[in-house]
Scaffold this motif. Sequence first.
Motif, mmCIF file in Angstrom:
data_model
loop_
_atom_site.group_PDB
_atom_site.id
_atom_site.type_symbol
_atom_site.label_atom_id
_atom_site.label_comp_id
_atom_site.label_asym_id
_atom_site.label_seq_id
_atom_site.Cartn_x
_atom_site.Cartn_y
_atom_site.Cartn_z
ATOM 1 N N GLN A 58 -7.440 7.981 11.850
ATOM 2 C CA GLN A 58 -7.296 9.202 12.638
ATOM 3 C C GLN A 58 -5.909 9.317 13.254
ATOM 4 O O GLN A 58 -5.299 10.393 13.254
ATOM 5 N N VAL A 59 -5.360 8.195 13.735
ATOM 6 C CA VAL A 59 -4.060 8.250 14.392
ATOM 7 C C VAL A 59 -2.955 8.567 13.385
ATOM 8 O O VAL A 59 -2.016 9.313 13.693
ATOM 9 N N PHE A 60 -3.062 8.041 12.168
ATOM 10 C CA PHE A 60 -2.037 8.340 11.172
ATOM 11 C C PHE A 60 -2.204 9.764 10.644
ATOM 12 O O PHE A 60 -1.209 10.475 10.431
ATOM 13 N N ASN A 61 -3.438 10.171 10.442
ATOM 14 C CA ASN A 61 -3.700 11.513 9.928
ATOM 15 C C ASN A 61 -3.240 12.586 10.910
ATOM 16 O O ASN A 61 -2.740 13.637 10.501
ATOM 17 N N THR A 62 -3.378 12.302 12.214
ATOM 18 C CA THR A 62 -3.038 13.296 13.244
ATOM 19 C C THR A 62 -1.591 13.201 13.698
ATOM 20 O O THR A 62 -0.896 14.216 13.841
ATOM 21 N N HIS A 63 -1.099 11.963 13.892
ATOM 22 C CA HIS A 63 0.223 11.793 14.508
ATOM 23 C C HIS A 63 1.228 11.054 13.625
ATOM 24 O O HIS A 63 2.414 11.006 13.959
ATOM 25 N N GLY A 64 0.782 10.435 12.535
ATOM 26 C CA GLY A 64 1.694 9.727 11.650
ATOM 27 C C GLY A 64 2.023 8.323 12.089
ATOM 28 O O GLY A 64 3.005 7.735 11.609
ATOM 29 N N TYR A 65 1.217 7.737 13.002
ATOM 30 C CA TYR A 65 1.465 6.382 13.488
ATOM 31 C C TYR A 65 0.575 5.381 12.751
ATOM 32 O O TYR A 65 -0.556 5.677 12.400
ATOM 33 N N ASP A 66 1.107 4.152 12.535
ATOM 34 C CA ASP A 66 0.308 3.081 11.950
ATOM 35 C C ASP A 66 -0.808 2.682 12.915
ATOM 36 O O ASP A 66 -0.663 2.873 14.136
ATOM 37 N N PRO A 67 -1.903 2.112 12.428
ATOM 38 C CA PRO A 67 -2.158 1.763 11.027
ATOM 39 C C PRO A 67 -2.542 2.976 10.188
ATOM 40 O O PRO A 67 -3.125 3.939 10.692
ATOM 41 N N GLU A 120 0.829 -1.192 0.000
ATOM 42 C CA GLU A 120 0.000 0.000 0.000
ATOM 43 C C GLU A 120 0.868 1.248 0.000
ATOM 44 O O GLU A 120 2.050 1.208 0.368
ATOM 45 N N ILE A 121 0.282 2.347 -0.426
ATOM 46 C CA ILE A 121 1.007 3.596 -0.550
ATOM 47 C C ILE A 121 0.095 4.757 -0.161
ATOM 48 O O ILE A 121 -1.107 4.728 -0.441
ATOM 49 N N VAL A 122 0.664 5.752 0.515
ATOM 50 C CA VAL A 122 -0.075 6.968 0.876
ATOM 51 C C VAL A 122 0.248 8.031 -0.168
ATOM 52 O O VAL A 122 1.424 8.305 -0.442
ATOM 53 N N ILE A 123 -0.771 8.624 -0.759
ATOM 54 C CA ILE A 123 -0.558 9.663 -1.769
ATOM 55 C C ILE A 123 -1.413 10.879 -1.435
ATOM 56 O O ILE A 123 -2.430 10.780 -0.758
ATOM 57 N N SER A 124 -0.968 12.024 -1.914
ATOM 58 C CA SER A 124 -1.697 13.277 -1.729
ATOM 59 C C SER A 124 -2.345 13.682 -3.043
ATOM 60 O O SER A 124 -1.711 13.650 -4.095
ATOM 61 N N LEU A 125 -3.602 14.097 -2.971
ATOM 62 C CA LEU A 125 -4.352 14.527 -4.150
ATOM 63 C C LEU A 125 -4.576 16.043 -4.124
ATOM 64 O O LEU A 125 -5.594 16.527 -4.619
ATOM 65 N N ARG A 126 -3.628 16.770 -3.557
ATOM 66 C CA ARG A 126 -3.782 18.228 -3.566
ATOM 67 C C ARG A 126 -3.739 18.735 -5.003
ATOM 68 O O ARG A 126 -3.023 18.196 -5.851
#
Length: 415
Positions: free
Chosen positions: A108-117, A75-81
């Motif tokens: 929520q935890v990754f979006n706010t703090h950058g932690y998995d999952p 999986e990969i995290v991408i930005s759609l800005r």
Amino acid sequence: SVLDPAGLLALSFFLPSSASLFSLLPFPTMPMLLWKHRLLVALAFLRGHDGSANADQNHPPLALHHLYEVVDGDEIVISLRGHDLDGDSTSATITKLPTSGALFQLSQVFNTHGYDPKTGSPIAAVPTIVTGKDSRLVYRRQSFDHGAFQIGSERYKRRDADEFEYTVNDGVNKEDSLAGTISFVSKENRQLVSSEFRFNDEDWKTIGNAQSNANVRHEATRRGDMNNYIYAVDDLIDVDGDMNDRRLWKFALPEKYLGWYGAWYGGTFEFTLSSFSGDYSGVNDHWVDDKYHPLNLVEIYCESCDLFKGATIAFPLSKAAKFDEQTNNYSFTMTESAGWLKDPQNTLYEWTSPSRCSFIEVLSGITSVNILGDFTNWYESVSIDNVQWVAAPSKGRYQIPVCAQDSPNCRKCSC
């Protein structure tokens, strides 16, 4: 800021009439109150004239095309800005789901703090607004494509690359942008689309033969580099008085090769050709009825290009490795400067190198693709295998030059 001529004219209208800069000073001849009033009016006018008050001239953002390489099952995290010339923040909306992979909102935890999952709720319907910061989400690639290895599966009708579409909005314009395409290719081979002919002919046809759109023949054996391949034979001989072939037959690529392939720009077009019959002592240089018709090994046509006048780009046979019945592996770079030529659509003019804009526009609206099979003036059989369109190494949101993305199909281009 430095004023343009219109600004200077406006300033001269509000200020005292004098060629000297000293006229701006509050001399006794001008009451102080009147001088301040004129100066404030002039500055207010110039602020609007200088552009700071022109909020109504907001530039709409662009939903850029992206391409990413992903390991199967990863999986990969991408930005759609969005790409916004005004620097406005943008929101993103998913408008078309991927074919085989899956999309997720950020947890929520990754979006706010950058932690998995990383993964939160799945995105299973459209339209869906992306909720992550900077319009980020998670894409998960399919772990194993079982259909590609099952007899009777129709997986061969799909592209290798997975895609989804999205739009962006800057909160100023009422309407969302036109859709951008996010493409994902395997990190192993970066294939956008391919034909291995593992089980069948994959709906390939021939044109220019005795029957238009005639089926090819599938051969489930190995012969050198050709392993499970297709071939066709010349079913129609139509020669002029000098025994030059008037009609050429070609392989016609199936539907999965058509449509938008803008992310192919900078990649390669690869395939293998071979033959097991035919006289290649005099390869068709193609004089017909005393007129020279140079042969193209590959032709790509876009019906909607050039304001629906149509456009064809081609790789001439004269610039490719000579085909002389032996097995040949071909690889052509997909850029405007790699030897491709554009049809002028006028027999009085020579084919010339396409511009970057016209080249990308053709890739963004492919209507048909043909590969030459008729290399001689008489009968021959030609086989083809290992066809693949490979993307260039991933550049993320800049896989295609931004100057070619004023519209998703490169109709508007400033390159």
